[in-house]
Structure formats: C-alpha cells, structure tokens
Design an enzyme around this catalytic site. Structure first.
Site, PDB file in Angstrom:
ATOM      1  N   LYS A  43      83.972  31.798  -2.530  1.00 27.53           N
ATOM      2  CA  LYS A  43      82.932  31.581  -3.541  1.00 27.53           C
ATOM      3  C   LYS A  43      83.533  31.430  -4.938  1.00 27.53           C
ATOM      4  O   LYS A  43      83.161  30.527  -5.688  1.00 27.53           O
ATOM      5  CB  LYS A  43      81.927  32.742  -3.564  1.00 27.53           C
ATOM      6  CG  LYS A  43      81.212  32.982  -2.260  1.00 27.53           C
ATOM      7  CD  LYS A  43      80.242  34.132  -2.358  1.00 27.53           C
ATOM      8  CE  LYS A  43      80.859  35.471  -2.678  1.00 27.53           C
ATOM      9  NZ  LYS A  43      81.771  36.020  -1.650  1.00 27.53           N
ATOM     10  N   ARG A 122      72.930  40.392  -4.130  1.00 25.11           N
ATOM     11  CA  ARG A 122      73.649  40.790  -2.923  1.00 25.11           C
ATOM     12  C   ARG A 122      72.814  41.661  -1.999  1.00 25.11           C
ATOM     13  O   ARG A 122      73.279  42.069  -0.941  1.00 25.11           O
ATOM     14  CB  ARG A 122      74.850  41.621  -3.370  1.00 25.11           C
ATOM     15  CG  ARG A 122      76.169  41.085  -2.924  1.00 25.11           C
ATOM     16  CD  ARG A 122      77.174  42.054  -3.480  1.00 25.11           C
ATOM     17  NE  ARG A 122      78.450  41.829  -2.943  1.00 25.11           N
ATOM     18  CZ  ARG A 122      79.419  41.157  -3.570  1.00 25.11           C
ATOM     19  NH1 ARG A 122      79.202  40.611  -4.727  1.00 25.11           N
ATOM     20  NH2 ARG A 122      80.589  41.043  -3.015  1.00 25.11           N
ATOM     21  N   ARG A 161      95.196  36.798  -1.073  1.00 25.12           N
ATOM     22  CA  ARG A 161      94.700  36.473  -2.423  1.00 25.12           C
ATOM     23  C   ARG A 161      95.489  37.201  -3.513  1.00 25.12           C
ATOM     24  O   ARG A 161      95.861  38.354  -3.370  1.00 25.12           O
ATOM     25  CB  ARG A 161      93.235  36.881  -2.543  1.00 25.12           C
ATOM     26  CG  ARG A 161      92.749  36.780  -3.985  1.00 25.12           C
ATOM     27  CD  ARG A 161      91.291  36.808  -4.114  1.00 25.12           C
ATOM     28  NE  ARG A 161      90.681  37.992  -3.544  1.00 25.12           N
ATOM     29  CZ  ARG A 161      89.381  38.127  -3.382  1.00 25.12           C
ATOM     30  NH1 ARG A 161      88.571  37.155  -3.725  1.00 25.12           N
ATOM     31  NH2 ARG A 161      88.885  39.226  -2.866  1.00 25.12           N
ATOM     32  N   ARG A 194      94.073  42.639  -5.531  1.00 28.16           N
ATOM     33  CA  ARG A 194      92.902  43.455  -5.861  1.00 28.16           C
ATOM     34  C   ARG A 194      92.869  44.712  -4.997  1.00 28.16           C
ATOM     35  O   ARG A 194      93.200  44.670  -3.819  1.00 28.16           O
ATOM     36  CB  ARG A 194      91.620  42.646  -5.606  1.00 28.16           C
ATOM     37  CG  ARG A 194      91.184  41.878  -6.815  1.00 28.16           C
ATOM     38  CD  ARG A 194      90.065  40.932  -6.567  1.00 28.16           C
ATOM     39  NE  ARG A 194      88.950  41.437  -5.766  1.00 28.16           N
ATOM     40  CZ  ARG A 194      87.842  40.733  -5.513  1.00 28.16           C
ATOM     41  NH1 ARG A 194      87.733  39.515  -6.008  1.00 28.16           N
ATOM     42  NH2 ARG A 194      86.872  41.224  -4.791  1.00 28.16           N
ATOM     43  N   ARG A 205      83.766  45.926   3.413  1.00 22.78           N
ATOM     44  CA  ARG A 205      83.074  44.840   2.701  1.00 22.78           C
ATOM     45  C   ARG A 205      82.413  43.869   3.683  1.00 22.78           C
ATOM     46  O   ARG A 205      81.311  43.410   3.455  1.00 22.78           O
ATOM     47  CB  ARG A 205      84.069  44.091   1.800  1.00 22.78           C
ATOM     48  CG  ARG A 205      84.430  44.894   0.565  1.00 22.78           C
ATOM     49  CD  ARG A 205      85.681  44.382  -0.081  1.00 22.78           C
ATOM     50  NE  ARG A 205      85.527  43.072  -0.667  1.00 22.78           N
ATOM     51  CZ  ARG A 205      86.533  42.248  -0.929  1.00 22.78           C
ATOM     52  NH1 ARG A 205      87.771  42.605  -0.634  1.00 22.78           N
ATOM     53  NH2 ARG A 205      86.316  41.084  -1.470  1.00 22.78           N
TER      54      ARG A 205
HETATM   55  P1  AP5 Z   1      87.871  33.627  -3.272  1.00 26.92           P
HETATM   56  O1  AP5 Z   1      87.423  32.348  -3.875  1.00 26.92           O
HETATM   57  O2  AP5 Z   1      88.455  34.667  -4.183  1.00 26.92           O
HETATM   58  O3  AP5 Z   1      86.706  34.271  -2.361  1.00 26.92           O
HETATM   59  P2  AP5 Z   1      85.355  34.980  -2.756  1.00 26.92           P
HETATM   60  O4  AP5 Z   1      84.335  34.527  -1.771  1.00 26.92           O
HETATM   61  O5  AP5 Z   1      85.051  34.797  -4.203  1.00 26.92           O
HETATM   62  O6  AP5 Z   1      85.744  36.469  -2.425  1.00 26.92           O
HETATM   63  P3  AP5 Z   1      85.504  37.808  -3.215  1.00 26.92           P
HETATM   64  O7  AP5 Z   1      86.339  38.837  -2.494  1.00 26.92           O
HETATM   65  O8  AP5 Z   1      85.763  37.663  -4.682  1.00 26.92           O
HETATM   66  O9  AP5 Z   1      84.042  38.056  -2.950  1.00 26.92           O
HETATM   67  P4  AP5 Z   1      83.372  39.364  -3.006  1.00 26.92           P
HETATM   68  O10 AP5 Z   1      81.994  38.882  -2.869  1.00 26.92           O
HETATM   69  O11 AP5 Z   1      83.792  40.421  -2.068  1.00 26.92           O
HETATM   70  O12 AP5 Z   1      83.859  40.000  -4.399  1.00 26.92           O
HETATM   71  P5  AP5 Z   1      83.134  40.287  -5.748  1.00 26.92           P
HETATM   72  O13 AP5 Z   1      84.131  40.167  -6.797  1.00 26.92           O
HETATM   73  O14 AP5 Z   1      81.864  39.522  -5.873  1.00 26.92           O
HETATM   74  O15 AP5 Z   1      88.913  33.256  -2.112  1.00 26.92           O
HETATM   75  C1  AP5 Z   1      89.591  34.253  -1.384  1.00 26.92           C
HETATM   76  C2  AP5 Z   1      91.054  33.827  -1.164  1.00 26.92           C
HETATM   77  O16 AP5 Z   1      91.072  32.679  -0.304  1.00 26.92           O
HETATM   78  C3  AP5 Z   1      91.780  33.387  -2.440  1.00 26.92           C
HETATM   79  O17 AP5 Z   1      93.118  33.801  -2.371  1.00 26.92           O
HETATM   80  C4  AP5 Z   1      91.693  31.853  -2.429  1.00 26.92           C
HETATM   81  O18 AP5 Z   1      92.784  31.249  -3.116  1.00 26.92           O
HETATM   82  C5  AP5 Z   1      91.720  31.560  -0.929  1.00 26.92           C
HETATM   83  N1  AP5 Z   1      90.954  30.380  -0.578  1.00 26.92           N
HETATM   84  C6  AP5 Z   1      89.787  29.964  -1.138  1.00 26.92           C
HETATM   85  N2  AP5 Z   1      89.352  28.830  -0.533  1.00 26.92           N
HETATM   86  C7  AP5 Z   1      90.270  28.555   0.443  1.00 26.92           C
HETATM   87  C8  AP5 Z   1      90.382  27.524   1.415  1.00 26.92           C
HETATM   88  N3  AP5 Z   1      89.471  26.554   1.512  1.00 26.92           N
HETATM   89  N4  AP5 Z   1      91.436  27.552   2.259  1.00 26.92           N
HETATM   90  C9  AP5 Z   1      92.373  28.526   2.183  1.00 26.92           C
HETATM   91  N5  AP5 Z   1      92.336  29.526   1.257  1.00 26.92           N
HETATM   92  C10 AP5 Z   1      91.282  29.544   0.402  1.00 26.92           C
HETATM   93  O19 AP5 Z   1      82.690  41.812  -5.556  1.00 26.92           O
HETATM   94  C11 AP5 Z   1      83.628  42.842  -5.474  1.00 26.92           C
HETATM   95  C12 AP5 Z   1      82.905  44.188  -5.399  1.00 26.92           C
HETATM   96  O20 AP5 Z   1      82.120  44.399  -6.587  1.00 26.92           O
HETATM   97  C13 AP5 Z   1      81.914  44.371  -4.249  1.00 26.92           C
HETATM   98  O21 AP5 Z   1      82.548  44.767  -3.061  1.00 26.92           O
HETATM   99  C14 AP5 Z   1      80.996  45.455  -4.834  1.00 26.92           C
HETATM  100  O22 AP5 Z   1      81.591  46.710  -4.747  1.00 26.92           O
HETATM  101  C15 AP5 Z   1      80.901  45.087  -6.294  1.00 26.92           C
HETATM  102  N6  AP5 Z   1      79.781  44.189  -6.568  1.00 26.92           N
HETATM  103  C16 AP5 Z   1      79.872  42.933  -7.147  1.00 26.92           C
HETATM  104  N7  AP5 Z   1      78.659  42.381  -7.259  1.00 26.92           N
HETATM  105  C17 AP5 Z   1      77.777  43.299  -6.753  1.00 26.92           C
HETATM  106  C18 AP5 Z   1      76.376  43.285  -6.555  1.00 26.92           C
HETATM  107  N8  AP5 Z   1      75.633  42.226  -6.920  1.00 26.92           N
HETATM  108  N9  AP5 Z   1      75.797  44.360  -5.977  1.00 26.92           N
HETATM  109  C19 AP5 Z   1      76.511  45.425  -5.609  1.00 26.92           C
HETATM  110  N10 AP5 Z   1      77.857  45.495  -5.755  1.00 26.92           N
HETATM  111  C20 AP5 Z   1      78.490  44.440  -6.314  1.00 26.92           C
END
Ligand code: AP5
Length: 266
Positions: A43, A122, A161, A194, A205
């Site tokens: 994402k 979420r 990542r 991270r 997660r």
């Molecule tokens: P990346 O693009 O970083 O993936 P992502 O889907 O953004 O993954 P996240 O881990 O950031 O999502 P998340 O939803 O867990 O984290 P968030 O920060 O929102 O890609 C991943 C890797 O793959 C990278 O290395 C990239 O280079 C590689 N890649 C990408 N595309 C590729 C492809 N096509 N082929 C190969 N490789 C590829 O949330 C973190 C934490 O914050 C949560 O766990 C929670 O504790 C808290 N939080 C955040 N928002 C909320 C909310 N709304 N409610 C409650 N808690 C929340």
C-alpha cells in the site's frame, strides 16, 4: 507536483500546528482515495507512486505514529506512548486514539490536492466515523482500492523491507534496493528495519488484519466504492493496473452522473 518528502505533509505527520508546503490547487478534481490491503501488500509503495502521478497527499496513520515515536520520550503524550506499545506488538491502536489523531488533521482531508489514505480506516468503527465526517463535510471518496496478495508473498515483502528513518521512503533489500546500501536515495537518511517487521509482530498483524480490517472490503463494496487490484508483479505493473482501474472508474462515475442528470431533465 509536490514531493513526498515530509515537508509537504507536515500538518499530517506533526499535527495541525505544522505548516505544509503543498500549494492549493483548484484547477482539477482532486482524487480522494482509501487504500485497503494486508500489512506488507504494498500500500505504501503504491501510495507513493499514486501521489507522484495524481498529486494527492499520501496520508498514512502508521507514519504519524512512527513520526511521534522518533521524538524524545518527554515530547510524547501518554496516549501516544500507549499507541506505540500496541504498534510494536503488531496490534491495532485503539479506535479512540486513532480517531482523535485523524479528526485533528481534518484540514488534510479538506485539502484541495486530495488525499490517499493508507492504513486508515482499519476497523468498521473507524470506517463508519470516517463516512460520517466526510458526509458532514460534503467530501466524496473517489474510490477504495483493495490490494490482494497471497500470505507467503506478503511475509517475504515485509521481512525484506527497509524504511528511511527521515523521509519514510520504502525500499526492499532485493526487490527495490537503494542505490547505496543502507542509505535513502532521496534524502540520504539511514534505512532501518521497522520494529513491527519482526516475525512475531508480522504474525499478529496478519491475524489482526483478517479479523478487523478485511470486513471493510464488504463495507465499501456495498457503498459502490470498491476497486479490487491484484498486487502481484512489480510495483510498476501494479501501479499501471491501479491507474487503469481508477481511470475506468472515473469514466463510469462521470457517465453515471451524465445519465442521472439527463434522467432528471426528462
Ligand atoms: P509496503 O508498500 O511498505 O507495504 P504496506 O502495505 O504499506 O505495508 P505496511 O506494513 O506499511 O502496512 P501496515 O498496514 O501494516 O502498516 P502501517 O504503517 O499502516 O511494502 C512492503 C515491502 O514490500 C517493501 O519493502 C516494498 O519495497 C516491497 N514491495 C512493495 N511492492 C512490491 C512488489 N510489487 N513486489 C515486491 N516487493 C514489493 O501500520 C503500522 C501499525 O500502526 C499497525 O500495525 C497499528 O499498530 C498502527 N496503526 C496504523 N494505522 C492504524 C489504524 N487506523 N488503526 C489502528 N492502528 C493503526
């Protein structure tokens, strides 16, 4: 076009007292998009590419928590310290904390350049609160993009990542490596693993996603906003797929509006 370097989303990352460098743009219809998908599906990577193409700001709730986490302990509120604990374990931060954070950043949702919400909503509670807020502000979502990928590939993406400590740009050790190992191509910041990309946190997660976030797919399908996108292939291939889905959706919505206006005239 604005750059995703932190300064353009200062009000999102640091709170409403900070000022963004985004120039208002009333010349075109803004894109207002929500991204759904399991952790690690890509994402953030797609949000960054979409931001570069569409100009809309990449607004990630995870980035807000990480930005707060990089401040000194005494600058963190008790609610934020508690939120960072949930995040480290891979659990969701309570809805009330997340909602407070989003509400105080309402100006980012009203911004004329549009937005790409990544990681919010979420839970069904968050989705309902967001809907009420947007309805009351007269803000319409353009689409909700749901990225889909098999669990095995997701784990490989997460464990490889690396994220820039400074500007939050995302890399992958094999799939998207930086030009110089350990160093961000954009701002020369240090690339880090991270805390929630450790295997124990990844497991929590993924389970949490299935239980709390996957039901949002049905929520947005019923609202007629859902666009499903296969997250297989390279980031550029997924991006091309996303853009063509968005273009055909905008044409459909536009045609529907024309048709409704014509029906009303009759
Ligand atoms: P990346 O693009 O970083 O993936 P992502 O889907 O953004 O993954 P996240 O881990 O950031 O999502 P998340 O939803 O867990 O984290 P968030 O920060 O929102 O890609 C991943 C890797 O793959 C990278 O290395 C990239 O280079 C590689 N890649 C990408 N595309 C590729 C492809 N096509 N082929 C190969 N490789 C590829 O949330 C973190 C934490 O914050 C949560 O766990 C929670 O504790 C808290 N939080 C955040 N928002 C909320 C909310 N709304 N409610 C409650 N808690 C929340």
């Amino acid at each position: 076009m604005n750059k995703s370097n932190g300064k353009d989303r200062a009000a999102w990352l640091q709170g409403p007292s900070a000022q963004c460098e985004v120039a208002p743009d009333n010349s075109k219809i803004p894109w207002r998009i929500v991204l759904l998908g399991a952790p690690g599906v890509g994402k953030g990577t797609q949000a960054d590419l979409l931001h570069q193409r569409l100009g809309a700001c990449h607004l990630s709730t995870g980035d807000v928590f990480r930005a707060a986490g990089s401040r000194s302990e005494c600058e963190q509120s008790p609610a934020m310290k508690e939120a960072l604990g949930y995040m480290r374990r891979g659990e969701l931060v309570p809805d009330s904390t997340v909602w407070e954070l989003v509400r105080e950043r309402l100006a980012c949702l009203q911004c004329s350049v549009g937005f790409i919400l990544d990681g919010f909503p979420r839970t069904l509670g968050q989705a309902e609160s967001l809907k009420q807020l947007l309805d009351s502000e007269g803000i319409t979502l353009s689409a909700v993009l749901s990225y889909e990928l098999a669990a095995g590939e997701i784990v490989a993406r997460l464990s490889g990542r690396r994220t820039c400590e400074k500007c939050k740009a995302v890399y992958h050790v094999t799939e998207r490596p930086p030009q110089v190992e350990g160093c961000c191509d954009r701002c020369e910041g240090k690339l880090i693993l991270r805390e929630d990309d450790r295997p124990e946190a990844i497991k929590v997660r993924l389970e949490t996603y299935e239980r709390s976030t996957a039901p949002l797919i049905e929520f947005y399908r019923k609202l007629g906003l859902l666009v499903q996108v296969a997250a297989t292939g390279t980031p550029d291939q997924i991006f091309d797929r996303t853009v063509s889905e968005l273009e055909s959706r905008r044409i459909q919505v536009f045609a529907h509006k024309l048709w409704s206006a014509e029906e009303n005239r009759r």
